[in-house]
Write an enzyme that holds these catalytic residues in place. Sequence first.
Site, PDB file in Angstrom:
ATOM      1  CG  HIS A 111       8.985   3.851   7.066  1.00 38.54           C
ATOM      2  ND1 HIS A 111       7.790   4.488   7.229  1.00 38.54           N
ATOM      3  CD2 HIS A 111       8.777   2.972   6.048  1.00 38.54           C
ATOM      4  CE1 HIS A 111       6.907   4.026   6.355  1.00 38.54           C
ATOM      5  NE2 HIS A 111       7.493   3.097   5.627  1.00 38.54           N
ATOM      6  NE  ARG A 128       2.308   3.760   5.230  1.00 38.60           N
ATOM      7  CZ  ARG A 128       3.232   3.147   4.487  1.00 38.60           C
ATOM      8  NH1 ARG A 128       4.053   2.274   5.042  1.00 38.60           N
ATOM      9  NH2 ARG A 128       3.353   3.417   3.208  1.00 38.60           N
TER      10      ARG A 128
HETATM   11  P1  NDP Z   1      -1.563  -5.178  -1.021  1.00 40.98           P
HETATM   12  O1  NDP Z   1      -2.633  -4.263  -1.403  1.00 40.98           O
HETATM   13  O2  NDP Z   1      -0.936  -6.057  -2.058  1.00 40.98           O
HETATM   14  O3  NDP Z   1      -2.085  -6.165   0.149  1.00 40.98           O
HETATM   15  C1  NDP Z   1      -2.797  -5.693   1.257  1.00 40.98           C
HETATM   16  C2  NDP Z   1      -3.294  -6.897   2.051  1.00 40.98           C
HETATM   17  O4  NDP Z   1      -3.948  -6.403   3.239  1.00 40.98           O
HETATM   18  C3  NDP Z   1      -4.335  -7.716   1.288  1.00 40.98           C
HETATM   19  O5  NDP Z   1      -4.166  -9.088   1.555  1.00 40.98           O
HETATM   20  C4  NDP Z   1      -5.653  -7.203   1.869  1.00 40.98           C
HETATM   21  O6  NDP Z   1      -6.719  -8.120   1.812  1.00 40.98           O
HETATM   22  C5  NDP Z   1      -5.249  -6.989   3.306  1.00 40.98           C
HETATM   23  N1  NDP Z   1      -6.188  -6.082   3.978  1.00 40.98           N
HETATM   24  C6  NDP Z   1      -6.443  -4.776   3.717  1.00 40.98           C
HETATM   25  N2  NDP Z   1      -7.391  -4.305   4.522  1.00 40.98           N
HETATM   26  C7  NDP Z   1      -7.759  -5.340   5.321  1.00 40.98           C
HETATM   27  C8  NDP Z   1      -8.699  -5.485   6.361  1.00 40.98           C
HETATM   28  N3  NDP Z   1      -9.490  -4.461   6.746  1.00 40.98           N
HETATM   29  N4  NDP Z   1      -8.815  -6.684   6.957  1.00 40.98           N
HETATM   30  C9  NDP Z   1      -8.044  -7.727   6.565  1.00 40.98           C
HETATM   31  N5  NDP Z   1      -7.115  -7.659   5.579  1.00 40.98           N
HETATM   32  C10 NDP Z   1      -6.983  -6.474   4.966  1.00 40.98           C
HETATM   33  O7  NDP Z   1      -0.438  -4.297  -0.297  1.00 40.98           O
HETATM   34  P2  NDP Z   1       1.127  -4.655  -0.128  1.00 40.98           P
HETATM   35  O8  NDP Z   1       1.228  -6.035   0.390  1.00 40.98           O
HETATM   36  O9  NDP Z   1       1.881  -4.291  -1.347  1.00 40.98           O
HETATM   37  O10 NDP Z   1       1.547  -3.583   0.990  1.00 40.98           O
HETATM   38  C11 NDP Z   1       0.929  -3.606   2.268  1.00 40.98           C
HETATM   39  C12 NDP Z   1       1.412  -2.436   3.095  1.00 40.98           C
HETATM   40  O11 NDP Z   1       2.755  -2.639   3.507  1.00 40.98           O
HETATM   41  C13 NDP Z   1       1.461  -1.087   2.375  1.00 40.98           C
HETATM   42  O12 NDP Z   1       0.193  -0.491   2.271  1.00 40.98           O
HETATM   43  C14 NDP Z   1       2.380  -0.307   3.279  1.00 40.98           C
HETATM   44  O13 NDP Z   1       1.623   0.286   4.313  1.00 40.98           O
HETATM   45  C15 NDP Z   1       3.297  -1.375   3.862  1.00 40.98           C
HETATM   46  N6  NDP Z   1       4.670  -1.240   3.344  1.00 40.98           N
HETATM   47  C16 NDP Z   1       5.666  -0.907   4.222  1.00 40.98           C
HETATM   48  C17 NDP Z   1       6.960  -0.751   3.802  1.00 40.98           C
HETATM   49  C18 NDP Z   1       8.073  -0.491   4.778  1.00 40.98           C
HETATM   50  O14 NDP Z   1       9.204  -0.168   4.362  1.00 40.98           O
HETATM   51  N7  NDP Z   1       7.850  -0.617   6.073  1.00 40.98           N
HETATM   52  C19 NDP Z   1       7.313  -0.888   2.361  1.00 40.98           C
HETATM   53  C20 NDP Z   1       6.202  -1.306   1.540  1.00 40.98           C
HETATM   54  C21 NDP Z   1       4.922  -1.457   2.012  1.00 40.98           C
HETATM   55  P3  NDP Z   1      -7.269  -8.649   0.373  1.00 40.98           P
HETATM   56  O15 NDP Z   1      -6.256  -9.694  -0.053  1.00 40.98           O
HETATM   57  O16 NDP Z   1      -8.582  -9.222   0.700  1.00 40.98           O
HETATM   58  O17 NDP Z   1      -7.314  -7.450  -0.526  1.00 40.98           O
END
Ligand code: NDP
Length: 309
Positions: A272, A224
């Site tokens: 995006h 984001r």
């Molecule tokens: P998930 O919930 O599957 O994974 C999120 C990951 O981020 C997890 O590994 C999580 O850790 C980690 N994380 C979250 N907070 C922290 C933190 N404070 N410190 C360290 N690691 C952290 O989400 P997705 O992979 O499905 O999607 C991720 C993001 O990608 C979405 O929220 C969206 O913003 C973005 N996105 C963008 C798109 C685009 O077109 N540009 C399309 C789709 C998604 P843990 O494993 O410990 O939970």
Amino acid sequence: MGILLLSSPLPAAPFADALRAAAPDVPVWTSLDEAPPDEVEIVMAWRLQPGVLPRLPNLRALCSLAAGVDKLVGVPDLPPTLPVTRVVDPMQGVQIAQYVLAGALTFTRDLRRYAGQQARGIWERHPVRPVQQCRVGLLGLGAVGQAIARAFSPLAYPVAGWSRRPRELPGIQCFAGDGALPQLLGQSDILVCALPLTAETRGLLNRERLSLLPRGAIVVNVGRGEQMVEPDLKALLDEGHLAGAVMDVFDREPPRPDDWTWTHPKVLATPHIAAQASFDTVAAQCVDTLRRLRAGQPPQWLVDRSAGY
Ligand code: NDP
């Protein structure tokens, strides 16, 4: 009883058609005005205005139209125990991986430089950047981060990743928690942000942290825009510490017409588009949530409301 679809700013028709195809017996309303408030069981949305949810006494869940839920979980009148779900579409992970690969290789394989040479009719060869200087660092090891890791691995680029909780993933050097971030950054020639937007990740990529990247690093943001402090990124690109940035998400979308990202020679910017979940998958997951809740079962793809993703 049915689904209220509030897709703005995205067009409603493709989502509504997919929902009706997935569940012909379930009414789908595409505006608050046309929905009988006590018949709405699910709200499906990308973002929400305050004042909508309290009008729906029989609401069972809020379903995001997207993988990210940052524009939903911050709504002030979101009922505290209302289940919130997000989209998990394996093909979306694959699309993001394609995008990240294309963007990163554009820089590591000098394709912009060669495009410039081609335009000037110059036949000049440059050394290929060795794989040891193409170490990938993934911020986020969720559905998206892991799809990106799988795409890089066959290229012989070493892959490491960072998550909130410790993870063990084959072929990936895993780091977890705030304390481990500096080490990951210090070894990331290609830093890819695939994090959800939460209170902890907002503004994460600031000057202090980006400066820890090796000189000549490339930054790819598909998470984001609010996670990147854009003026800090610009300064480090201008100073030569960073070699390039691939930006699919921005603090303000679209950026203002005079925003530096439109014209900066080291920036590859896209609107995006790294991935678009399939309408059929979004609809099928929403209908699955409805059916499960009606059967007294918990939904799949639940958001952890306390973590914010
Ligand atoms: P998930 O919930 O599957 O994974 C999120 C990951 O981020 C997890 O590994 C999580 O850790 C980690 N994380 C979250 N907070 C922290 C933190 N404070 N410190 C360290 N690691 C952290 O989400 P997705 O992979 O499905 O999607 C991720 C993001 O990608 C979405 O929220 C969206 O913003 C973005 N996105 C963008 C798109 C685009 O077109 N540009 C399309 C789709 C998604 P843990 O494993 O410990 O939970």
